[in-house]
Design an enzyme around this catalytic site. Structure first.
Site, PDB file in Angstrom:
ATOM      1  N   HIS A  30       0.850  -1.189   0.000  1.00  0.00           N
ATOM      2  CA  HIS A  30       0.000   0.000   0.000  1.00  0.00           C
ATOM      3  C   HIS A  30       0.883   1.236   0.000  1.00  0.00           C
ATOM      4  CE1 HIS A  30      -3.640   2.288   1.995  1.00  0.00           C
ATOM      5  NE2 HIS A  30      -2.975   3.036   1.111  1.00  0.00           N
ATOM      6  N   HIS A  32       1.278   4.861  -2.688  1.00  0.00           N
ATOM      7  CA  HIS A  32       0.890   5.581  -3.895  1.00  0.00           C
ATOM      8  C   HIS A  32       2.156   6.197  -4.450  1.00  0.00           C
ATOM      9  CE1 HIS A  32      -3.394   5.382  -2.597  1.00  0.00           C
ATOM     10  NE2 HIS A  32      -2.817   5.329  -1.409  1.00  0.00           N
ATOM     11  N   HIS A 210      -9.410   1.056  -0.995  1.00  0.00           N
ATOM     12  CA  HIS A 210      -9.334   1.741   0.289  1.00  0.00           C
ATOM     13  C   HIS A 210     -10.727   1.666   0.928  1.00  0.00           C
ATOM     14  CE1 HIS A 210      -5.593   3.284  -1.225  1.00  0.00           C
ATOM     15  NE2 HIS A 210      -5.428   4.170  -0.270  1.00  0.00           N
ATOM     16  N   GLU A 213     -10.718   3.808   6.197  1.00  0.00           N
ATOM     17  CA  GLU A 213      -9.627   4.697   6.614  1.00  0.00           C
ATOM     18  C   GLU A 213     -10.263   5.783   7.487  1.00  0.00           C
ATOM     19  OE1 GLU A 213      -7.759   6.866   3.386  1.00  0.00           O
ATOM     20  OE2 GLU A 213      -6.097   7.562   4.641  1.00  0.00           O
ATOM     21  N   ASP A 291       1.986   4.149   2.596  1.00  0.00           N
ATOM     22  CA  ASP A 291       0.936   4.985   1.992  1.00  0.00           C
ATOM     23  C   ASP A 291       1.536   6.081   1.096  1.00  0.00           C
ATOM     24  OD1 ASP A 291      -1.673   5.604   1.383  1.00  0.00           O
ATOM     25  OD2 ASP A 291      -2.203   6.414   3.344  1.00  0.00           O
ATOM     26  N   ASP A 292       1.953   7.190   1.695  1.00  0.00           N
ATOM     27  CA  ASP A 292       2.530   8.312   0.941  1.00  0.00           C
ATOM     28  C   ASP A 292       3.784   8.769   1.682  1.00  0.00           C
ATOM     29  OD1 ASP A 292       0.277   8.856  -1.101  1.00  0.00           O
ATOM     30  OD2 ASP A 292      -0.773   8.750   0.823  1.00  0.00           O
TER      31      ASP A 292
END
Ligand code: ADE
Ligand code: ZN
Length: 352
Positions: A30, A32, A210, A213, A291-292
């Site tokens: 996971h 991006h 997703h 969240e 994630d990011d």
């Protein structure tokens, strides 16, 4: 759990835990790719492409990274992605991430990309996909990391836009293995994308979304029963629904949890309160992811290090999380077994 934690886990000294977390082989499921754009690279690409940014400097941009919720982050994340125009930009971004991931002992990365963020600005689909795919191949050759792509639909846009995106991407279908669903969750339930996900399933893509969240457990149910996903991205809100917790545990549905993301987006403002240990304890198939990473303060190892330090988990949980990640990949069983052997060997080494 369907596997036994090796006895070696108990023999690893507590002061070796950070080294274990750093060096154990793991999968990242996971992240991006647009969320790996570091401020320095954003400014370098802006200059290369002649794109004007609404920030005066790297420091100015970084100081804007004070998020209150998912939407406050997404606004800045989409602004950052505006510097990506050429195939080489997508290649450079992905190579920078994959080099970091390989250094974190990630043996497999399954990477989200958001084509609509780019095609809406006039960047051709081919530019996006071929740049990212070329990086995945180069990274395998250079660092031995296995990397694949998952095309994600933006859920704040319409299902028709997702269908059009799928059509535009199908000529490049050998370059991505799955379909995801991201962006603003609240008000955009999974059911909105029922038809396009059914079409993607028929086409043979792996499916993830997703869910849970910021959104309620109902969105996790919807992702499972309507979209028919194989993994839930985040899923931390599932704890509010005991029937859902049982369903997730009984089916060993993987949850790709992102501790630093949850902290920075104020889902769990204090990492000591993160429910990851409780989800594991309840028998859920939890994994750790970034994630990011450029926006949330760390790549995957930093997520492991900080959540372990905050919650007091130990080597047994490290084994569970790493093994869950390897077995939740979309790689074949023989490849997964080879990675699990590497994981077991790492635990043996650390216990010696
Ligand atoms: N896009 C990038 N990061 C995301 C996240 N954490 N949730 C939803 N959409 C995203
Ligand atoms: Zn995400």
């Amino acid at each position: 759990m369907t596997f036994v934690i090796p006895a070696a886990a108990q023999r690893i000294p507590a002061d070796q835990l950070p080294q274990l977390l750093r060096t154990m082989p793991k999968a990242e499921l996971h992240m991006h790719i647009e969320g790996s754009l570091e401020p320095e690279l954003i400014f370098a690409l802006a200059q290369r492409n002649g794109v004007a940014l609404p920030y005066a400097s790297v420091e100015d941009l970084r100081s804007a990274y004070a998020f209150t919720d998912l939407q406050s982050f997404l606004d800045i994340y989409y602004a950052g992605a505006s510097v990506l125009l050429k195939e080489q930009d997508f290649y450079d971004m992905a190579m920078a991430y994959l080099e970091r991931a390989a250094a974190d002992h990630v043996v497999r990365a399954e990477i989200f990309f958001d084509p609509q963020t780019h095609t809406e600005r006039g960047v051709p689909m081919e530019t996006v996909i071929l740049g990212l795919s070329r990086a995945c191949q180069a990274a395998q050759a250079q660092w031995g990391i296995s990397a694949v792509l998952i095309l994600s639909f933006l859920r704040h846009l319409s299902e028709e836009a997702a269908v059009a995106t799928l059509q535009a991407a199908l000529p490049y279908r050998e370059h991505f293995i799955g379909i995801g669903l991201d962006s603003a969750e609240l008000g955009n339930p999974p059911e909105k994308f029922a038809r396009v996900f059914a079409q993607c399933k028929t086409l043979g893509f792996h499916l993830v979304a997703h869910a849970g969240e910021e959104g309620p457990p109902a969105y996790v149910w919807g992702a499972l029963d309507v979209l028919k996903v194989e993994r839930i991205d985040h899923g931390v809100q599932s704890e509010k629904d005991q029937a859902l917790m049982q369903r997730l545990a009984q089916t060993r549905m993987p949850l790709t949890v992102c501790p630093l993301s949850n902290q920075k987006l104020c889902v769990f403002p204090d990492l000591r309160d993160h429910n990851l240990p409780r989800l594991l304890e309840a028998g859920l198939n939890v994994t750790v992811n970034s994630d990011d990473p450029a926006y949330f303060g760390g790549y995957v190892n930093e997520n492991y290090l900080q959540v372990f330090a905050a919650t007091g988990m130990g080597a047994a949980q490290a084994y569970q999380l790493a093994r869950n990640s390897l077995e939740a990949t979309f790689a074949n069983a023989a490849q997964q077994a080879a990675w699990v052997q590497q994981l077991d060997a790492c635990f043996e080494r650390m216990a010696a």
